[in-house]
Design a protein around this motif. Structure first.
Motif, PDB file in Angstrom:
ATOM      1  N   GLY A   5     -32.854  37.961  28.717  1.00 42.22           N
ATOM      2  CA  GLY A   5     -32.278  37.553  27.473  1.00 42.22           C
ATOM      3  C   GLY A   5     -33.616  37.727  26.444  1.00 42.22           C
ATOM      4  O   GLY A   5     -34.668  37.942  26.701  1.00 42.22           O
ATOM      5  N   GLU A   6     -33.180  36.971  25.277  1.00 40.38           N
ATOM      6  CA  GLU A   6     -34.161  37.215  24.095  1.00 40.38           C
ATOM      7  C   GLU A   6     -34.175  35.806  23.209  1.00 40.38           C
ATOM      8  O   GLU A   6     -32.974  35.218  23.177  1.00 40.38           O
ATOM      9  CB  GLU A   6     -34.090  38.238  23.066  1.00 40.38           C
ATOM     10  CG  GLU A   6     -34.244  39.691  23.645  1.00 40.38           C
ATOM     11  CD  GLU A   6     -35.653  40.132  24.250  1.00 40.38           C
ATOM     12  OE1 GLU A   6     -36.617  39.462  23.356  1.00 40.38           O
ATOM     13  OE2 GLU A   6     -35.804  40.729  25.121  1.00 40.38           O
ATOM     14  N   GLU A  24     -30.063  24.193  30.753  1.00 33.60           N
ATOM     15  CA  GLU A  24     -28.526  23.900  30.968  1.00 33.60           C
ATOM     16  C   GLU A  24     -28.267  23.973  32.221  1.00 33.60           C
ATOM     17  O   GLU A  24     -27.281  23.132  33.036  1.00 33.60           O
ATOM     18  CB  GLU A  24     -27.790  25.239  30.126  1.00 33.60           C
ATOM     19  CG  GLU A  24     -27.793  24.802  28.632  1.00 33.60           C
ATOM     20  CD  GLU A  24     -27.279  26.147  28.022  1.00 33.60           C
ATOM     21  OE1 GLU A  24     -26.928  26.960  28.910  1.00 33.60           O
ATOM     22  OE2 GLU A  24     -27.343  26.071  26.821  1.00 33.60           O
ATOM     23  N   PHE A  60     -26.872  36.732  35.238  1.00 33.97           N
ATOM     24  CA  PHE A  60     -28.218  37.141  34.270  1.00 33.97           C
ATOM     25  C   PHE A  60     -28.683  38.734  34.790  1.00 33.97           C
ATOM     26  O   PHE A  60     -28.813  38.823  36.152  1.00 33.97           O
ATOM     27  CB  PHE A  60     -29.231  36.179  34.325  1.00 33.97           C
ATOM     28  CG  PHE A  60     -28.985  35.063  34.017  1.00 33.97           C
ATOM     29  CD1 PHE A  60     -29.308  34.480  32.592  1.00 33.97           C
ATOM     30  CD2 PHE A  60     -28.957  33.797  35.035  1.00 33.97           C
ATOM     31  CE1 PHE A  60     -28.927  33.369  32.137  1.00 33.97           C
ATOM     32  CE2 PHE A  60     -28.509  32.726  34.387  1.00 33.97           C
ATOM     33  CZ  PHE A  60     -28.724  32.551  33.023  1.00 33.97           C
ATOM     34  N   VAL A 116     -33.880  27.811  27.339  1.00 34.84           N
ATOM     35  CA  VAL A 116     -32.549  27.135  27.231  1.00 34.84           C
ATOM     36  C   VAL A 116     -31.626  27.144  28.452  1.00 34.84           C
ATOM     37  O   VAL A 116     -31.286  26.344  28.737  1.00 34.84           O
ATOM     38  CB  VAL A 116     -31.926  27.283  25.814  1.00 34.84           C
ATOM     39  CG1 VAL A 116     -30.806  26.780  25.463  1.00 34.84           C
ATOM     40  CG2 VAL A 116     -33.077  27.013  24.525  1.00 34.84           C
ATOM     41  N   PRO A 117     -31.356  28.594  28.709  1.00 38.18           N
ATOM     42  CA  PRO A 117     -30.459  28.450  29.979  1.00 38.18           C
ATOM     43  C   PRO A 117     -31.101  27.802  30.917  1.00 38.18           C
ATOM     44  O   PRO A 117     -29.976  27.061  31.840  1.00 38.18           O
ATOM     45  CB  PRO A 117     -30.686  30.030  30.255  1.00 38.18           C
ATOM     46  CG  PRO A 117     -31.017  30.620  29.046  1.00 38.18           C
ATOM     47  CD  PRO A 117     -32.083  29.836  28.218  1.00 38.18           C
ATOM     48  N   GLU A 152     -33.227  32.304  21.716  1.00 39.84           N
ATOM     49  CA  GLU A 152     -32.862  30.916  22.448  1.00 39.84           C
ATOM     50  C   GLU A 152     -32.036  31.343  23.782  1.00 39.84           C
ATOM     51  O   GLU A 152     -32.058  30.481  24.701  1.00 39.84           O
ATOM     52  CB  GLU A 152     -31.836  30.824  21.548  1.00 39.84           C
ATOM     53  CG  GLU A 152     -32.288  29.870  20.260  1.00 39.84           C
ATOM     54  CD  GLU A 152     -32.954  28.557  20.541  1.00 39.84           C
ATOM     55  OE1 GLU A 152     -32.411  27.715  21.439  1.00 39.84           O
ATOM     56  OE2 GLU A 152     -34.155  28.607  20.112  1.00 39.84           O
ATOM     57  N   THR A 153     -31.789  32.825  24.134  1.00 39.05           N
ATOM     58  CA  THR A 153     -31.145  32.988  25.429  1.00 39.05           C
ATOM     59  C   THR A 153     -32.195  33.338  26.387  1.00 39.05           C
ATOM     60  O   THR A 153     -31.803  33.846  27.718  1.00 39.05           O
ATOM     61  CB  THR A 153     -30.309  33.929  25.383  1.00 39.05           C
ATOM     62  OG1 THR A 153     -30.811  35.274  24.776  1.00 39.05           O
ATOM     63  CG2 THR A 153     -28.872  33.785  24.299  1.00 39.05           C
ATOM     64  N   ARG A 154     -33.393  33.360  26.233  1.00 41.53           N
ATOM     65  CA  ARG A 154     -34.398  34.045  27.066  1.00 41.53           C
ATOM     66  C   ARG A 154     -34.679  33.139  28.266  1.00 41.53           C
ATOM     67  O   ARG A 154     -34.698  31.771  28.046  1.00 41.53           O
ATOM     68  CB  ARG A 154     -35.779  34.190  26.448  1.00 41.53           C
ATOM     69  CG  ARG A 154     -36.873  34.612  27.391  1.00 41.53           C
ATOM     70  CD  ARG A 154     -37.977  35.376  26.738  1.00 41.53           C
ATOM     71  NE  ARG A 154     -38.934  35.754  27.754  1.00 41.53           N
ATOM     72  CZ  ARG A 154     -39.291  36.813  28.236  1.00 41.53           C
ATOM     73  NH1 ARG A 154     -38.631  37.822  27.723  1.00 41.53           N
ATOM     74  NH2 ARG A 154     -40.158  37.135  28.969  1.00 41.53           N
ATOM     75  N   LEU A 155     -34.663  33.417  29.586  1.00 45.18           N
ATOM     76  CA  LEU A 155     -34.991  32.836  30.629  1.00 45.18           C
ATOM     77  C   LEU A 155     -36.042  33.339  31.496  1.00 45.18           C
ATOM     78  O   LEU A 155     -36.107  34.555  31.611  1.00 45.18           O
ATOM     79  CB  LEU A 155     -33.734  32.744  31.691  1.00 45.18           C
ATOM     80  CG  LEU A 155     -33.790  32.276  33.009  1.00 45.18           C
ATOM     81  CD1 LEU A 155     -33.830  30.635  32.980  1.00 45.18           C
ATOM     82  CD2 LEU A 155     -32.544  32.325  33.656  1.00 45.18           C
TER      83      LEU A 155
END
Length: 173
Positions: free
Chosen positions: A104-105, A141, A77, A137-138, A107-110
């Motif tokens: 990220g932004e 996962e 990341f 979301v990340p 759905e991929t924002r962490l």
């Protein structure tokens, strides 16, 4: 009595999407031996292979300080971060450093809160605690991935930090 991490409400362990906690207690080292290796972020890649391309924003650095903005890459990341707590160890008071990081932004924002506590213990020992909570979301996962990359990666960071401190003192790892 051992100290603990100060958590912001939105990153409280148990209510976040992912949580990792790693700790090491090492003899013959002090918080003063550990602190410069942790507080000077450009030194991280020297002993922790999972950190790279550390850059400070707004002319800050090389030492972290409260309010400092910096960038680094870890766990695949690209992370923007801001130091939200910075207290160097002094006497019996532990050192504390924590940053809010994001990548990220949508759905991929962490979003992460990564905190460190470095404290001297009786008997010539030092305790190094690192804990991180993550949301997004990340993070969900990562929480179900086995082996756990956060636990394993942060243990590598701790092990490298202790080895680098011992090396700087001329002690065997």
């Amino acid at each position: 009595m051992m100290n603990d991490v100060h958590w912001p409400d939105d990153h409280l362990p148990g209510f976040s999407d992912n949580f990792a906690s790693n700790e090491v207690i090492a003899a013959e080292l002090t918080a003063a031996d550990i602190w410069p290796l942790l507080a000077e972020a450009p030194r991280w890649p020297d002993y922790y292979a999972n950190s790279a391309n550390i850059r400070f924003r707004d002319g800050a650095g090389p030492e972290l300080a409260e309010g400092t903005r910096f960038y680094f890459e870890t766990f695949g990341f690209p992370v923007e971060a801001e130091v939200v707590e910075y207290i160097a160890p002094a006497g019996d008071a532990p050192g504390r450093v924590a940053w809010h990081g994001w990548a990220g932004e949508g759905e991929t924002r962490l979003d992460v809160h990564h905190a460190w506590l470095v404290e001297n213990l009786p008997g010539g020992r030092v305790r190094i605690l690192t804990q991180e909570t993550q949301n997004g979301v990340p993070a969900k996962e990562l929480a179900t991935t086995r082996p756990n990359p956060m636990i394993n990666g942060h243990q590598d960071w701790l092990d490298g930090l202790v080895a680098a401190a011992r090396n700087a003192k001329g002690s065997p790892p």
